[in-house]
Design a protein around this motif. Structure first.
Motif, PDB file in Angstrom:
ATOM      1  N   THR A  97       0.836  -1.205   0.000  1.00 23.30           N
ATOM      2  CA  THR A  97       0.000   0.000   0.000  1.00 23.30           C
ATOM      3  C   THR A  97       0.871   1.255   0.000  1.00 23.30           C
ATOM      4  O   THR A  97       0.633   2.189  -0.775  1.00 23.30           O
ATOM      5  CB  THR A  97      -0.924   0.000   1.230  1.00 23.30           C
ATOM      6  OG1 THR A  97      -1.784  -1.127   1.150  1.00 23.30           O
ATOM      7  CG2 THR A  97      -1.750   1.264   1.297  1.00 23.30           C
ATOM      8  N   TRP A  99       3.858   1.535  -1.042  1.00 24.45           N
ATOM      9  CA  TRP A  99       4.548   1.627  -2.332  1.00 24.45           C
ATOM     10  C   TRP A  99       3.608   2.210  -3.391  1.00 24.45           C
ATOM     11  O   TRP A  99       3.943   3.165  -4.102  1.00 24.45           O
ATOM     12  CB  TRP A  99       5.029   0.226  -2.726  1.00 24.45           C
ATOM     13  CG  TRP A  99       5.887   0.179  -3.948  1.00 24.45           C
ATOM     14  CD1 TRP A  99       6.737   1.135  -4.383  1.00 24.45           C
ATOM     15  CD2 TRP A  99       5.959  -0.890  -4.884  1.00 24.45           C
ATOM     16  NE1 TRP A  99       7.357   0.738  -5.536  1.00 24.45           N
ATOM     17  CE2 TRP A  99       6.900  -0.515  -5.866  1.00 24.45           C
ATOM     18  CE3 TRP A  99       5.346  -2.144  -4.988  1.00 24.45           C
ATOM     19  CZ2 TRP A  99       7.226  -1.336  -6.945  1.00 24.45           C
ATOM     20  CZ3 TRP A  99       5.671  -2.959  -6.054  1.00 24.45           C
ATOM     21  CH2 TRP A  99       6.607  -2.561  -7.023  1.00 24.45           C
ATOM     22  N   MET A 100       2.399   1.652  -3.484  1.00 26.65           N
ATOM     23  CA  MET A 100       1.503   2.134  -4.554  1.00 26.65           C
ATOM     24  C   MET A 100       1.105   3.581  -4.318  1.00 26.65           C
ATOM     25  O   MET A 100       1.022   4.363  -5.259  1.00 26.65           O
ATOM     26  CB  MET A 100       0.284   1.211  -4.713  1.00 26.65           C
ATOM     27  CG  MET A 100      -0.718   1.208  -3.599  1.00 26.65           C
ATOM     28  SD  MET A 100      -2.202   0.274  -4.037  1.00 26.65           S
ATOM     29  CE  MET A 100      -1.706  -1.399  -3.755  1.00 26.65           C
ATOM     30  N   PHE A 101       0.927   3.968  -3.067  1.00 27.15           N
ATOM     31  CA  PHE A 101       0.514   5.354  -2.838  1.00 27.15           C
ATOM     32  C   PHE A 101       1.669   6.322  -3.027  1.00 27.15           C
ATOM     33  O   PHE A 101       1.466   7.445  -3.476  1.00 27.15           O
ATOM     34  CB  PHE A 101      -0.137   5.503  -1.474  1.00 27.15           C
ATOM     35  CG  PHE A 101      -1.594   5.139  -1.514  1.00 27.15           C
ATOM     36  CD1 PHE A 101      -2.539   6.087  -1.838  1.00 27.15           C
ATOM     37  CD2 PHE A 101      -2.013   3.841  -1.297  1.00 27.15           C
ATOM     38  CE1 PHE A 101      -3.878   5.757  -1.924  1.00 27.15           C
ATOM     39  CE2 PHE A 101      -3.343   3.489  -1.380  1.00 27.15           C
ATOM     40  CZ  PHE A 101      -4.280   4.452  -1.696  1.00 27.15           C
ATOM     41  N   THR A 103       3.982   6.004  -5.266  1.00 28.38           N
ATOM     42  CA  THR A 103       4.078   6.258  -6.713  1.00 28.38           C
ATOM     43  C   THR A 103       2.880   7.056  -7.216  1.00 28.38           C
ATOM     44  O   THR A 103       2.990   7.833  -8.154  1.00 28.38           O
ATOM     45  CB  THR A 103       4.180   4.939  -7.509  1.00 28.38           C
ATOM     46  OG1 THR A 103       3.006   4.179  -7.293  1.00 28.38           O
ATOM     47  CG2 THR A 103       5.386   4.139  -7.113  1.00 28.38           C
ATOM     48  N   LEU A 104       1.728   6.854  -6.578  1.00 25.14           N
ATOM     49  CA  LEU A 104       0.551   7.637  -6.974  1.00 25.14           C
ATOM     50  C   LEU A 104       0.753   9.118  -6.668  1.00 25.14           C
ATOM     51  O   LEU A 104       0.466   9.991  -7.487  1.00 25.14           O
ATOM     52  CB  LEU A 104      -0.682   7.111  -6.246  1.00 25.14           C
ATOM     53  CG  LEU A 104      -1.986   7.838  -6.548  1.00 25.14           C
ATOM     54  CD1 LEU A 104      -2.432   7.558  -7.967  1.00 25.14           C
ATOM     55  CD2 LEU A 104      -3.078   7.426  -5.580  1.00 25.14           C
ATOM     56  N   TYR A 105       1.299   9.385  -5.464  1.00 24.25           N
ATOM     57  CA  TYR A 105       1.501  10.779  -5.061  1.00 24.25           C
ATOM     58  C   TYR A 105       2.514  11.470  -5.955  1.00 24.25           C
ATOM     59  O   TYR A 105       2.392  12.659  -6.247  1.00 24.25           O
ATOM     60  CB  TYR A 105       1.958  10.829  -3.596  1.00 24.25           C
ATOM     61  CG  TYR A 105       0.851  10.586  -2.606  1.00 24.25           C
ATOM     62  CD1 TYR A 105      -0.476  10.497  -3.020  1.00 24.25           C
ATOM     63  CD2 TYR A 105       1.127  10.445  -1.254  1.00 24.25           C
ATOM     64  CE1 TYR A 105      -1.488  10.262  -2.114  1.00 24.25           C
ATOM     65  CE2 TYR A 105       0.114  10.216  -0.340  1.00 24.25           C
ATOM     66  CZ  TYR A 105      -1.194  10.123  -0.775  1.00 24.25           C
ATOM     67  OH  TYR A 105      -2.194   9.904   0.119  1.00 24.25           O
TER      68      TYR A 105
END
Lengths: 123, 717
Positions: A97, A99-101, A103-105
């Protein structure tokens, strides 16, 4: 099937009112501290996140120790197995979670490194 | 109050008011009349035949895992029907509302459902089908079968089992209440942030959705603890891990998933609760909230949930296919490993539900690869089933038909799943009905397995077989429905039709939507045929009585018990000698054994407390939904009080004396003997087909101390 007294089972024997009360008090204290810190915006967001994570970790340890009476004895082997199982799950759930956030940010919230500005917007 | 509520609120009734009852709705008002008449008819019939006492003693207060399982299955079937009606309405609306010239009825511009009503229908369809139809059906079958398969007399926690059932029932009643009191959520079964926030969904619909999901999650978590403890602690002597029946292995993996993933859902829903009731901003667009965090938390549970429903289905196939191939299961160990492989990977794939969120390419690639990895253990399973059937003596009885249909759907759903695992394809077909057709293939695969399992284990539970001809009619009608609805749906997905359209703008899709109507007509016929199946089978039950081994070629422990299984399951706890114990006993001529002596049996007592807790839980859910605070406080206080009072009740079990056990066993034996004479019970080749595959355990384990079983003069059945 044996009809032994269920109160003699090792799982039941670890029950202790003092431990439960202590868990309740410490958990309430940690939660109260966290709530106060957040409500008063006592720190910068990043510091706040660190302190809250620390409080949450402490609460977990207190509950494992005083509430669940986790130990490595043979009688509680299944508790230990369950605890070991949570480690990969914890790493997957929190780690992926994060990690994905992150990269999203990078893509959507370019202001992230200077979140002080955002914290100011809240007021 | 901490939040701004739109509309009136009173301390006595909360947000409840007469205007919330949709008595003017042309669909719901007549439906309510029908439901009320049916309810009155049932109450009248129960009173007329004097069955209230029977209902209370034998069902409502029972802690018997088999009866609880049957009640779970009844809830599941009723909710399956409700979900099917929602599906029927979705299909009808889409077929009617095509193009600007489509006529409108009952207040809708096109078709007969307004967009707001349509949104509630597809949301309810999803919630009901996944959490209140598939899950109770699977939990019910696990409840019935797992304790018998491990050689136990009941669950580890019979009382907790009943509590889980009644909490699930409370969730089902709450979702049904939303039909007639207020409305239901319109933001899809998984919830969409921030539409479910109070300013954008001011009604009670989202509150209904949230508490229904929360209660269903609570019931499932309690159930999973129970099944795990049963498998770990209650296995019969001799049942080592590698002798565990394959369905029990599947149940173990399933419930590990349930126990570890459901908390993610309850946390996500609780945070929505904070947002809607206390005015926090976890999932709002501003003030530090994060919309995608909700989606993340939801699918953190949602994807493991997919495997929570599919692994028991795999377990059922692994029981049914060997029976009707007259061979042992091919590759038992790889099957177990594959089960746990799927369970393990289930934790690392959830982002594929929102590939389009905008995470970085590394993240997307990771989840894409992880998702494709699921194909490996699933492929292992499919090959194992294929090799089980290879050179077997296949018998196409109804459970086998359902299993083979299930395999075809698994293939279609699995391959389209592989396609969706490619981010490039996913970006193209995301939110199209292609995705809908994909996951319906998978969930129908589960439904096929469930119907197969119900037909397969029915004689074990009730003592007679379901009618073959009617069973096959249900299968073929249902299959015609599946093909008719979902082949056009895949096609429409590729043609670009997006999901959840209350109005279909492209008139070229009309033909395929009409074909889907044909499919749904076949589904409707299959529902009628299912009712016919039940009626005919129960009417002719005297002709289809079976003994222990209903299908003649079964292999696992549950077939050692009489049919129907006595409430204590095993008069004497069996000693397990082999992986396929019943095949092993058939091979060694131990099928007709009687223990040399019986012992007293300790059984849990019936209790009405779980039912009381279920009613209070429903009241709590209803009070929270309508913000009737006094009702919430009262029911919560009563729940706590009842739990405390029960915990001081030390007298929760009773003893069946040994001679009573012996008497009941003799009665079961005589009944079984009577059934054996009927032709249905004997199947050619039943015994020899199992001669090879099972390695017998070390000699001397039979009749070992504690097994309580000794062999009479080698009477081969």
């Amino acid at each position: 099937m044996s009809h032994d007294n269920p109160l003699q089972h090792p799982e039941v024997q670890v029950a202790s009112g003092r431990g439960y009360l202590l868990t309740f008090l410490i958990s309430t204290l940690l939660m109260g501290v966290s709530l106060l810190l957040v409500a008063n915006h006592a720190m910068a967001p990043f510091g706040l996140m660190l302190v809250l994570s620390l409080c949450a970790g402490l609460a977990v340890i207190v509950q494992i120790y005083f509430l669940m009476h986790m130990d490595l004895s043979e009688a509680h082997i299944w508790n230990t197995v369950a605890l070991v199982l949570t480690i990969p799950l914890f790493i997957l759930a929190i780690g992926l979670t994060a990690w994905m956030f992150s990269t999203l940010y990078e893509r959507t919230m370019v202001m992230l490194p200077t979140m002080h500005g955002m914290a100011g917007m809240v007021h | 109050m901490l939040v701004d509520l739109q509309g009136p609120w009173s301390p006595l009734l909360g947000r409840l008011a007469l205007s919330q009852i949709p008595y003017e709705n042309p669909i719901l008002a007549p439906l309510f009349v029908v439901v009320a008449i049916m309810g009155i008819a049932i109450i009248a019939a129960l009173s007329y035949y004097g069955k209230w006492g029977y209902l209370w003693r034998e069902w409502l207060t029972t802690v018997d895992h088999k009866k609880i399982g049957i009640m779970y299955i009844i809830i599941g079937l009723v909710m399956l029907f409700r979900g099917f009606m929602d599906g029927l309405m979705i299909r009808t609306q889409q077929a009617m509302a095509v193009g600007p010239d489509a006529a409108g009825y009952m207040g809708a511009l096109h078709g007969y459902l307004t967009p707001y009503h349509f949104g509630q229908i597809y949301s309810a369809h999803g919630v009901i089908m996944i959490l209140l139809a598939a899950t109770p059906l699977l939990v019910g079958i696990m409840n019935v079968i797992v304790p018998i398969q491990v050689g136990a007399r009941d669950m580890a926690y019979p009382y907790l089992n009943a509590v889980g059932l009644w909490i699930t029932a409370a969730a089902a009643v709450l979702v049904m209440a939303s039909l007639f009191v207020g409305d239901f959520s319109h933001n899809g079964w998984f919830g969409i942030a921030p539409i479910f926030e109070l300013p954008y969904s001011p009604g009670v619909g989202v509150d209904y959705w949230m508490w229904v999901m929360q209660l269903a999650a609570l019931g499932s978590t309690l159930g999973s603890i129970n099944i795990l403890a049963t498998i770990v602690k209650m296995r019969a002597p001799g049942m080592t891990w590698l002798r565990l029946p394959i369905f029990t292995w599947a149940s173990l993996a399933t419930n590990i998933i349930a126990l570890t993933s459901f908390p993610a859902l309850t946390v996500a829903l609780a945070l929505i609760g904070f947002d809607r009731y206390l005015g926090t901003h976890f999932f709002t667009a501003g003030l530090g909230g994060n919309l995608m965090l909700y989606t993340d938390l939801f699918w953190l549970w949602g994807h493991p949930e997919v495997y929570f429903v599919i692994l028991p289905a795999f377990g059922m196939l692994s029981e049914i296919i060997p029976t009707f191939s007259e061979k042992p299961l091919f590759g038992y160990v790889t099957m177990v490993l594959a089960t746990f492989g799927i369970a393990g990977v289930s934790w690392a794939v959830w982002l594929h539900h929102f590939f389009t969120m905008g995470a970085g390419p590394d993240v997307i690639s990771f989840f894409s690869v992880a998702t494709m990895l699921v194909g490996i253990p699933t492929g292992v399973k499919v090959f194992n089933w294929a090799f089980t059937m290879y050179r077997g003596r296949l018998r196409f009885e109804t459970p086998m038909l359902w299993s083979i249909g299930s395999l075809f759907l698994l293939l279609v759903g699995g391959l389209t799943g592989m396609m969706l695992a490619f981010p490039a394809i996913n970006y193209m077909v995301h939110n199209s009905v292609f995705v809908i057709a994909h996951f319906h293939s998978m969930l129908l695969m589960i439904v096929y397995a469930i119907f197969g399992a119900v037909t397969y284990w029915w004689p074990k539970i009730f003592g007679f077989k379901l009618n073959e001809a009617w069973g096959k009619a249900v299968f073929w009608l249902f299959t015609a429905g599946t093909v008719g609805v979902f082949v056009p749906m895949y096609t429409l997905g590729f043609m670009g039709m997006t999901r959840r359209l209350d109005y279909v703008f492209n008139t070229q899709w009309q033909l395929l939507l009409d074909v889907q109507m044909l499919g749904i007509a076949f589904y409707s016929l299959s529902v009628l045929a299912f009712l016919g199946l039940l009626y005919v089978s129960i009417r002719d039950r005297a002709k289809s009585r079976v003994s222990h081994d209903a299908w003649g070629t079964t292999h696992s422990v549950e077939w050692m018990t009489p049919s129907p299984v006595p409430f204590y399951n095993f008069a004497v706890v069996p000693h397990i000698n082999a992986r396929d114990e019943w095949s092993w006993r058939k091979e060694h001529g131990f099928t007709d054994l009687r223990p040399d002596h019986y012992e007293d049996i300790h059984m849990p007592k019936n209790t009405g407390i779980p039912l009381i807790l279920g009613v209070l839980t429903f009241l709590l859910g209803f009070g929270l939904t309508w913000r009737i605070w006094w009702l919430c406080a009262l029911s919560l206080a009563l729940i706590i009080a009842v739990v405390i009072i029960r915990s001081f009740d030390a007298d929760t079990g009773y003893i069946i004396p040994a001679d009573e056990v012996e008497r009941m066993e003799r009665a079961h034996h005589d009944r079984a003997q009577a059934a054996v004479e009927l032709p249905q019970a004997g199947v050619p080749g039943g015994v020899t087909a199992y001669g090879q595959g099972n390695k017998p355990a070390a000699k001397g384990e039979v009749g070992a101390p504690g097994s309580g079983i000794s062999s009479p003069e080698g009477s081969r059945a």
